[in-house]
Design a protein around this motif. Structure first.
Motif, PDB file in Angstrom:
ATOM      1  N   LEU A 538       0.823  -1.337  -0.086  1.00 56.65           N
ATOM      2  CA  LEU A 538      -0.011   0.043   0.084  1.00 56.65           C
ATOM      3  C   LEU A 538       1.010   1.164   0.039  1.00 56.65           C
ATOM      4  O   LEU A 538       1.776   1.308   0.607  1.00 56.65           O
ATOM      5  CB  LEU A 538      -0.711   0.057   1.204  1.00 56.65           C
ATOM      6  N   GLU A 539       0.657   2.099  -0.819  1.00 52.57           N
ATOM      7  CA  GLU A 539       1.300   3.280  -0.918  1.00 52.57           C
ATOM      8  C   GLU A 539       0.621   4.712  -0.706  1.00 52.57           C
ATOM      9  O   GLU A 539      -0.480   4.681  -0.669  1.00 52.57           O
ATOM     10  CB  GLU A 539       2.127   3.353  -2.516  1.00 52.57           C
ATOM     11  N   ALA A 540       1.557   5.651  -0.232  1.00 53.11           N
ATOM     12  CA  ALA A 540       1.043   6.802   0.143  1.00 53.11           C
ATOM     13  C   ALA A 540       1.958   8.096  -0.156  1.00 53.11           C
ATOM     14  O   ALA A 540       3.190   7.759   0.106  1.00 53.11           O
ATOM     15  CB  ALA A 540       0.506   7.003   1.658  1.00 53.11           C
ATOM     16  N   ASP A 541       1.777   9.170  -0.589  1.00 53.64           N
ATOM     17  CA  ASP A 541       2.309  10.359  -0.799  1.00 53.64           C
ATOM     18  C   ASP A 541       2.106  11.369   0.416  1.00 53.64           C
ATOM     19  O   ASP A 541       1.002  11.791   0.288  1.00 53.64           O
ATOM     20  CB  ASP A 541       2.268  11.100  -2.132  1.00 53.64           C
ATOM     21  N   MET A 542       3.064  11.388   1.360  1.00 54.73           N
ATOM     22  CA  MET A 542       2.774  12.200   2.510  1.00 54.73           C
ATOM     23  C   MET A 542       3.400  13.406   2.556  1.00 54.73           C
ATOM     24  O   MET A 542       3.616  14.153   3.812  1.00 54.73           O
ATOM     25  CB  MET A 542       3.066  11.192   3.880  1.00 54.73           C
ATOM     26  N   SER A 543       3.963  13.748   1.622  1.00 59.57           N
ATOM     27  CA  SER A 543       4.876  15.026   1.511  1.00 59.57           C
ATOM     28  C   SER A 543       4.086  16.210   1.831  1.00 59.57           C
ATOM     29  O   SER A 543       4.633  17.397   2.340  1.00 59.57           O
ATOM     30  CB  SER A 543       5.529  15.199   0.125  1.00 59.57           C
ATOM     31  N   GLY A 544       2.651  16.212   1.816  1.00 60.00           N
ATOM     32  CA  GLY A 544       1.829  17.191   2.290  1.00 60.00           C
ATOM     33  C   GLY A 544       1.764  17.839   3.527  1.00 60.00           C
ATOM     34  O   GLY A 544       1.307  18.621   3.979  1.00 60.00           O
ATOM     35  N   LEU A 545       2.414  16.668   4.581  1.00 59.49           N
ATOM     36  CA  LEU A 545       2.553  17.043   5.897  1.00 59.49           C
ATOM     37  C   LEU A 545       3.651  17.632   6.281  1.00 59.49           C
ATOM     38  O   LEU A 545       3.966  18.290   7.257  1.00 59.49           O
ATOM     39  CB  LEU A 545       2.586  15.683   6.642  1.00 59.49           C
ATOM     40  N   GLN A 546       4.526  17.964   5.323  1.00 59.64           N
ATOM     41  CA  GLN A 546       6.009  18.825   5.484  1.00 59.64           C
ATOM     42  C   GLN A 546       5.659  20.084   5.945  1.00 59.64           C
ATOM     43  O   GLN A 546       4.819  20.925   5.790  1.00 59.64           O
ATOM     44  CB  GLN A 546       6.640  18.731   4.380  1.00 59.64           C
ATOM     45  N   GLY A 547       6.242  20.260   7.294  1.00 60.59           N
ATOM     46  CA  GLY A 547       6.064  21.779   7.875  1.00 60.59           C
ATOM     47  C   GLY A 547       4.828  21.758   9.191  1.00 60.59           C
ATOM     48  O   GLY A 547       4.853  22.652   9.848  1.00 60.59           O
ATOM     49  N   SER A 548       3.807  20.545   8.937  1.00 53.73           N
ATOM     50  CA  SER A 548       2.908  20.666   9.703  1.00 53.73           C
ATOM     51  C   SER A 548       3.090  19.898  11.151  1.00 53.73           C
ATOM     52  O   SER A 548       1.927  19.862  11.855  1.00 53.73           O
ATOM     53  CB  SER A 548       1.600  20.690   9.045  1.00 53.73           C
ATOM     54  N   LEU A 549       3.823  18.711  11.063  1.00 54.07           N
ATOM     55  CA  LEU A 549       4.069  18.030  12.143  1.00 54.07           C
ATOM     56  C   LEU A 549       4.656  18.367  13.212  1.00 54.07           C
ATOM     57  O   LEU A 549       5.545  19.337  13.239  1.00 54.07           O
ATOM     58  CB  LEU A 549       4.931  16.698  11.648  1.00 54.07           C
ATOM     59  N   LYS A 550       4.222  17.997  14.593  1.00 56.86           N
ATOM     60  CA  LYS A 550       4.854  18.399  15.879  1.00 56.86           C
ATOM     61  C   LYS A 550       6.260  17.526  16.011  1.00 56.86           C
ATOM     62  O   LYS A 550       6.403  16.672  15.537  1.00 56.86           O
ATOM     63  CB  LYS A 550       4.104  18.164  17.077  1.00 56.86           C
TER      64      LYS A 550
END
Length: 600
Positions: A538-550
């Motif tokens: 299963l694949e996922a592009d999680m680059s949209g979380l960059q800068g928003s993670l604690k």
């Protein structure tokens, strides 16, 4: 020729669906043109190249003739090249795909080989030709004939075919015991053959087990209203060329339509007509050893005659049977050969059936153990055997079980049943045939003896000490899955702050084929258990979380953490899996992956 007509009007989109049932010894094709507000009709192809006009059978030999690596003939036309030394013939190639789980048995029968040693010799594929290429060539041949039949038998068929070809659904039947590995070979072959494009393969290519296709065929042709009622428990035995598939169903309702549920995990064993043929070959070689009729050419002619007539007529009721293999000049009275006819006594022929029938009976008894079954529906090419029907009737009549068969010897139940299955979808619940799950890294617990014996597998993760090799089951083998089944499991991922949020993250789904799924995928020495196999990623592009993670702090320094959901749902007849996660409070989803072969 229209074989089946639906009892209610079709309400979906205009479309064409085609079903291929590629058997070990014979194959067949059915198709339907579905038009809104009209009754669905199923057609079988009954005219094939090389087949006499008067035959009218939907079955053709599963044969391909190759020369210099090129496919030159298929089906009935390939029969002309069986004895031609300039050609390589691919036969019984379906056996090359049978998984090891179908070949194992607590009491394996001594299927004879040509050399007389134990074991069954699968005929080799033509030189330099892969199993995928053989299937692709045969599928291409079948599709050409479907197009010809469609154009000739459907009004304005040529124009309709051209308009709907790119959205055509292709259905392939498989034994109950096949899984992702075998389906992947067929999928690649279908793409290579041009049946579906690679980008649409998961949408337009359907797999249905031969058992489920057959139950739809039987319900359509066995006058089911006379015997099927709510709460009826019945078994379907599809005895084919190389497999016997047994499935147990419970009828949940009959009105307004028939609704069935699988009652338990299905059975699939490697047994069937070709094993009787091979046993006959061994018996004939032993019987005629030292005579000229024991030579390969004569034996081959005898086996062909045995398969085409003697085996089909044998019921064990008369004292002797004839194998018509030669001409009036072929005589050897001491060995029972007179004018090209070999006389065999009942016990000789019965010996060729013995092992296959024992395996079939054992499989049926295992499936029916502890259950009050009222009917057994027998279908398939080998299911036409009068001797098999007799033996099953003798076995189950004392238990008040009625054997039901459908007398349609020119048809293949699974081919026509596949289209009926696609139209009606009568099975409302299925049984998981394997345990599905993901890898798991446990938080290390020094008080846990299982953790202590796996000391070598522990490691320091971003959020603390963990241990490799755990298994996180999501669906247990034998689980009942209805049409709205969904299961979700949370997955916790961490990575150092210095590392970018991954844009190509993947999580693997594993299958475990044993009965009780263990907590661990690895033993104490770090070796992976052999019963586990990867089904898909299963694949996922999680680059949209960059800068928003604690930013969190752990033993190895600052890190980020992401919570994801592995979601598996039953969509139609397929298990679909995908990754889900939150991005600024918005649900995001990765692409869907299909988990074929996971259902019974």
């Amino acid at each position: 020729m229209v074989s089946y007509q639906g009892d209610t009007k079709y309400l979906g989109r205009e479309m064409v669906a085609v079903a291929f049932d590629i058997g070990t010894t014979s194959s067949a094709v059915s198709y339907t043109y579905l038009y809104p507000d009209d009754f669905a009709r199923v057609r079988m192809i009954t005219k094939w190249p090389g087949q006499p006009e008067f035959v009218g059978s939907s079955k053709i030999p599963t044969l391909l003739a190759y020369r210099n690596g090129q496919c030159k003939a298929c089906g009935a036309e390939a029969l002309d090249y069986v004895d031609d030394s300039h050609y390589d013939v691919a036969k019984w190639f379906k056996l090359h795909l049978h998984p090891p789980s179908m070949k194992s048995s607590n009491q394996p029968p001594p299927y004879g080989s040509i050399s007389g040693t134990p074991g069954f010799e699968v005929p080799a594929l033509p030189s330099a030709i892969t199993i995928e290429e053989v299937y692709a060539d045969f599928m291409k041949y079948l599709m050409v004939n479907v197009e010809d039949s469609f154009g000739q038998n459907v009004p304005n068929g040529v124009a309709i075919w051209k308009r709907l070809r790119d959205t055509m659904v292709v259905i392939l039947t498989t034994p109950n015991g096949w899984d992702f590995t075998q389906q992947d070979v067929l999928r690649k072959a279908a793409i290579k053959a041009g049946l579906v494009s690679e980008d649409k393969a998961y949408d337009l290519l359907e797999f249905v087990t031969e058992g489920e296709a057959s139950v739809h065929y039987v319900l359509a042709y066995s006058q089911s209203k006379a015997w099927l009622a709510t709460d009826t428990l019945f078994a379907v035995i599809d005895a084919g060329g190389s497999t016997v598939d047994s499935t147990l169903y419970e009828c949940k309702s009959t009105e307004p339509k028939v609704v069935l549920e699988e009652a338990c995990e299905s059975e699939c064993i490697q047994a069937g007509g070709v094993f009787v043929d091979r046993a006959a070959e061994v018996m004939l070689k032993q019987k005629l050893a030292g005579t000229k009729y024991g030579e390969d050419d004569f034996i081959a002619d005898m086996v062909t005659a045995f398969e085409s007539r003697t085996k089909r007529l044998f019921d064990g009721e008369v004292t002797s049977y004839a194998v018509d293999f030669g001409n009036t000049r072929d005589n050897d009275r001491p060995n029972g050969i007179i004018k090209g006819r070999l006389s065999l006594i009942t016990t000789e022929i019965a010996s060729t059936f013995e092992d296959v029938i024992k395996r079939t009976m054992d499989s049926c008894l295992k499936l029916l153990s502890g259950r009050k079954v009222q009917y057994i529906l027998l279908v398939g090419g080998f299911g036409e055997s009068a001797y098999l029907r007799k033996k099953l009737t003798e076995l189950f009549e004392s238990q008040d079980v009625i054997l039901v068969s459908v007398e349609e010897q020119t048809k293949k139940a699974a081919a026509e049943g596949s289209i009926i299955w696609y139209i009606k979808q009568s099975v409302a619940a299925r049984i998981a045939r394997t345990t599905l799950g993901t890898k798991l890294r446990f938080a290390y617990d020094s008080e846990n003896p299982e953790h202590r014996e796996r000391e070598s597998l522990k490691f320091m993760d971003n959020d603390g000490l963990r241990i490799h090799g755990g298994f996180n089951p999501m669906i247990q083998k034998g689980t009942r899955l209805d049409n709205n089944f969904t299961v979700q499991k949370r997955v916790h991922l961490t990575f150092p702050v210095s590392q970018c949020v991954p844009h190509d993250l993947s999580i693997e789904i594993f299958a475990y084929d044993g009965d009780e799924a263990p907590r661990w995928m690895k033993d104490a020495n770090g070796n992976e258990l052999p019963q586990f196999r990867c089904l898909c990623k299963l694949e996922a592009d999680m680059s949209g979380l960059q800068g928003s993670l604690k930013t969190l702090r752990g033993p190895s320094g600052p890190y980020h953490a992401v919570n994801m959901i592995v979601s598996i749902r039953l969509g139609g007849t397929k298990l679909q899996a995908r990754l889900q996660w939150k991005e600024n409070d918005t649900l995001r989803e990765g692409p869907i992956a299909i988990l074929p072969g996971a259902l019974a």
